[in-house]
Design a protein around this motif. Structure first.
Motif, PDB file in Angstrom:
ATOM      1  N   VAL A   5      -7.256  15.441 -14.829  1.00  0.00           N
ATOM      2  CA  VAL A   5      -7.960  14.888 -13.677  1.00  0.00           C
ATOM      3  C   VAL A   5      -8.339  13.457 -14.031  1.00  0.00           C
ATOM      4  N   MET A   6      -8.121  12.532 -13.099  1.00  0.00           N
ATOM      5  CA  MET A   6      -8.382  11.118 -13.422  1.00  0.00           C
ATOM      6  C   MET A   6      -9.020  10.397 -12.250  1.00  0.00           C
ATOM      7  N   THR A   7     -10.044   9.619 -12.533  1.00  0.00           N
ATOM      8  CA  THR A   7     -10.606   8.668 -11.567  1.00  0.00           C
ATOM      9  C   THR A   7     -10.193   7.260 -11.984  1.00  0.00           C
ATOM     10  N   GLY A   8     -10.228   6.339 -11.037  1.00  0.00           N
ATOM     11  CA  GLY A   8      -9.891   4.958 -11.361  1.00  0.00           C
ATOM     12  C   GLY A   8      -8.437   4.772 -11.737  1.00  0.00           C
ATOM     13  N   ALA A   9      -7.545   5.563 -11.119  1.00  0.00           N
ATOM     14  CA  ALA A   9      -6.118   5.504 -11.460  1.00  0.00           C
ATOM     15  C   ALA A   9      -5.306   4.642 -10.514  1.00  0.00           C
ATOM     16  N   THR A  10      -5.925   4.082  -9.493  1.00  0.00           N
ATOM     17  CA  THR A  10      -5.147   3.402  -8.454  1.00  0.00           C
ATOM     18  C   THR A  10      -5.088   1.890  -8.611  1.00  0.00           C
ATOM     19  N   ARG A  11      -5.785   1.335  -9.591  1.00  0.00           N
ATOM     20  CA  ARG A  11      -5.787  -0.116  -9.768  1.00  0.00           C
ATOM     21  C   ARG A  11      -6.112  -0.453 -11.217  1.00  0.00           C
ATOM     22  N   LEU A  22      -0.933  15.370 -12.888  1.00  0.00           N
ATOM     23  CA  LEU A  22      -2.073  14.470 -12.757  1.00  0.00           C
ATOM     24  C   LEU A  22      -2.724  14.667 -11.394  1.00  0.00           C
ATOM     25  N   LEU A  23      -4.027  14.912 -11.398  1.00  0.00           N
ATOM     26  CA  LEU A  23      -4.807  14.968 -10.166  1.00  0.00           C
ATOM     27  C   LEU A  23      -5.604  13.670 -10.074  1.00  0.00           C
ATOM     28  N   VAL A  24      -5.275  12.857  -9.085  1.00  0.00           N
ATOM     29  CA  VAL A  24      -5.878  11.537  -8.922  1.00  0.00           C
ATOM     30  C   VAL A  24      -7.004  11.630  -7.902  1.00  0.00           C
ATOM     31  N   LEU A  25      -8.231  11.365  -8.347  1.00  0.00           N
ATOM     32  CA  LEU A  25      -9.391  11.365  -7.455  1.00  0.00           C
ATOM     33  C   LEU A  25      -9.605   9.954  -6.945  1.00  0.00           C
ATOM     34  N   ALA A  26      -9.561   9.786  -5.614  1.00  0.00           N
ATOM     35  CA  ALA A  26      -9.698   8.449  -5.039  1.00  0.00           C
ATOM     36  C   ALA A  26     -10.074   8.561  -3.573  1.00  0.00           C
ATOM     37  N   ARG A  27     -10.584   7.456  -3.031  1.00  0.00           N
ATOM     38  CA  ARG A  27     -10.954   7.396  -1.621  1.00  0.00           C
ATOM     39  C   ARG A  27      -9.746   7.045  -0.760  1.00  0.00           C
ATOM     40  N   GLY A  28      -9.743   7.548   0.457  1.00  0.00           N
ATOM     41  CA  GLY A  28      -8.754   7.144   1.445  1.00  0.00           C
ATOM     42  C   GLY A  28      -7.332   7.419   1.017  1.00  0.00           C
ATOM     43  N   GLU A  37      -9.196  13.773  -2.487  1.00  0.00           N
ATOM     44  CA  GLU A  37     -10.139  12.844  -1.873  1.00  0.00           C
ATOM     45  C   GLU A  37     -11.489  12.901  -2.581  1.00  0.00           C
ATOM     46  N   ALA A  38     -12.017  11.743  -2.935  1.00  0.00           N
ATOM     47  CA  ALA A  38     -13.323  11.699  -3.592  1.00  0.00           C
ATOM     48  C   ALA A  38     -13.933  10.317  -3.452  1.00  0.00           C
ATOM     49  N   ASP A  39     -15.161  10.267  -2.966  1.00  0.00           N
ATOM     50  CA  ASP A  39     -15.959   9.052  -2.950  1.00  0.00           C
ATOM     51  C   ASP A  39     -17.001   9.212  -4.059  1.00  0.00           C
ATOM     52  N   LEU A  40     -16.838   8.488  -5.147  1.00  0.00           N
ATOM     53  CA  LEU A  40     -17.687   8.686  -6.323  1.00  0.00           C
ATOM     54  C   LEU A  40     -19.119   8.212  -6.111  1.00  0.00           C
ATOM     55  N   ALA A  70      -6.568  20.396 -18.982  1.00  0.00           N
ATOM     56  CA  ALA A  70      -6.608  19.969 -20.384  1.00  0.00           C
ATOM     57  C   ALA A  70      -7.295  18.629 -20.579  1.00  0.00           C
ATOM     58  N   GLY A  71      -7.975  18.134 -19.540  1.00  0.00           N
ATOM     59  CA  GLY A  71      -8.703  16.900 -19.768  1.00  0.00           C
ATOM     60  C   GLY A  71      -9.143  16.206 -18.498  1.00  0.00           C
ATOM     61  N   PHE A  72     -10.070  15.291 -18.682  1.00  0.00           N
ATOM     62  CA  PHE A  72     -10.611  14.469 -17.600  1.00  0.00           C
ATOM     63  C   PHE A  72     -10.653  13.029 -18.077  1.00  0.00           C
ATOM     64  N   VAL A  73     -10.191  12.104 -17.233  1.00  0.00           N
ATOM     65  CA  VAL A  73     -10.233  10.679 -17.546  1.00  0.00           C
ATOM     66  C   VAL A  73     -11.158  10.013 -16.530  1.00  0.00           C
ATOM     67  N   GLY A  74     -12.342   9.632 -16.976  1.00  0.00           N
ATOM     68  CA  GLY A  74     -13.310   8.971 -16.097  1.00  0.00           C
ATOM     69  C   GLY A  74     -13.193   7.472 -16.251  1.00  0.00           C
TER      70      GLY A  74
END
Length: 306
Positions: free
Chosen positions: A5-11, A30-36, A57-60, A86-90
């Motif tokens: 699971v990863m946040t901040g993966a779009t830029r 990969l599960l990408v958490l992001a807005r819109g 979808e996720a608004d942090l 197996a992991g989380f990338v914040g």
């Protein structure tokens, strides 16, 4: 087969890291958490390269949105639609030009995105991590608070009790850019504290690390700054990447991926400075602060856990 699971993966460095992670571990999902639509676009690019990726979808800045995202991940795991976790990338982070920006929860926005969102995701996913998991949180060397680490651009952290840090106007002159930057460096110190506390609480074989990319100009971290500051960060500061003072996004992203995939060996709780294990600041090792911060983060997020 495993899921990350990863946040901040779009830029920025996260975008580079996501691609490198998938090249290194092509069997991963990969599960990408992001807005819109940004998460869906990133996943489409990865899928086009032959990798398995899905957007959530996720608004942090919203604890209820983070809870919904964690619930969606639980459902995917429970239905067997994705491999074991197996992991989380914040990697997501934000920096405002003031200390008065408030979320819908009535909390200070920097602290919410940079600290509470990570805590809530880790807490709600912790029971799903398999042995051999590795979570990585992107922090910042601005938490040292000295010229060597912040180049005079970001004031050092100013610690208060967590109930003060979590609310707007924790710092002097709260409408100023300086207050916003103090909120940022303090939030990064707070996250290092939580990584240390998680390292004590997570079971054996479930590791957590903090990663400092160094100063990486040219990313969108300063997207909330004024026009002059945005221009300087995007057009002038990147010139520093030819010196030891700064790192380009490509290099920082590759290094983050190396930490996530285990190419950088490190015991749980470690601070990875660019590409090596190092000590974080002296102030970052404080078990009393760490426990107090954990307790308050638990209080704030209790009603939002899955």
């Amino acid at each position: 087969m495993h899921t990350l699971v990863m946040t901040g993966a779009t830029r920025g460095i996260g975008r580079v890291a996501a691609r490198c992670i998938m090249r290194t571990a092509p069997e991963a999902r990969l599960l990408v958490l992001a807005r819109g639509s940004s998460g869906a676009r990133m996943c489409a690019e990865l899928a086009g390269a032959g990798y398995a990726a899905s957007a959530v979808e996720a608004d942090l800045s919203s604890l209820s949105s983070v809870r919904a995202a964690a619930g969606a991940i639980h459902d995917l795991l429970d239905r067997g639609e994705v491999p074991p976790l197996a992991g989380f990338v914040g990697n997501a982070g934000i920096q405002y030009t003031d200390d008065i920006t408030e979320t819908d929860d009535g909390l200070e926005a920097t602290f919410t995105v940079n600290v509470l969102a990570n805590h809530l995701l880790l807490r709600t996913l912790a029971d799903r991590f398999i042995v051999g998991s590795r979570s990585v949180i992107t922090v910042s060397d601005t938490h040292f608070g000295d010229l060597r680490h912040n180049l005079g651009m970001v004031p050092g952290p100013v610690w208060h009790s967590p109930d003060v840090l979590a609310r707007p106007r924790a710092f002097p002159h709260p409408t100023s850019t300086s207050a916003g930057r103090i909120a940022y460096s303090t939030s990064k110190l707070a996250m290092i504290h939580l990584v240390h506390e998680y390292a004590r609480r997570l079971p054996a074989g479930v590791d957590i690390l903090s990663y400092n990319p160094g100063f990486v100009p040219g990313t969108d971290l300063a997207r909330n700054a004024g026009p002059a500051a945005r221009f300087a960060m995007r057009r002038i500061a990147p010139l520093l990447t030819v010196t030891p003072l700064a790192t380009d996004a490509e290099t920082a992203g590759r290094r983050l991926a190396a930490v996530v995939t285990g190419a950088v060996a490190a015991p749980t709780g470690s601070y990875i400075d660019r590409d090596r294990v190092a000590d974080s600041s002296r102030d970052s090792y404080d078990p009393v602060r760490e426990r107090d911060l954990w307790d308050y983060a638990e209080q704030l997020t209790a009603s939002h856990r899955v």
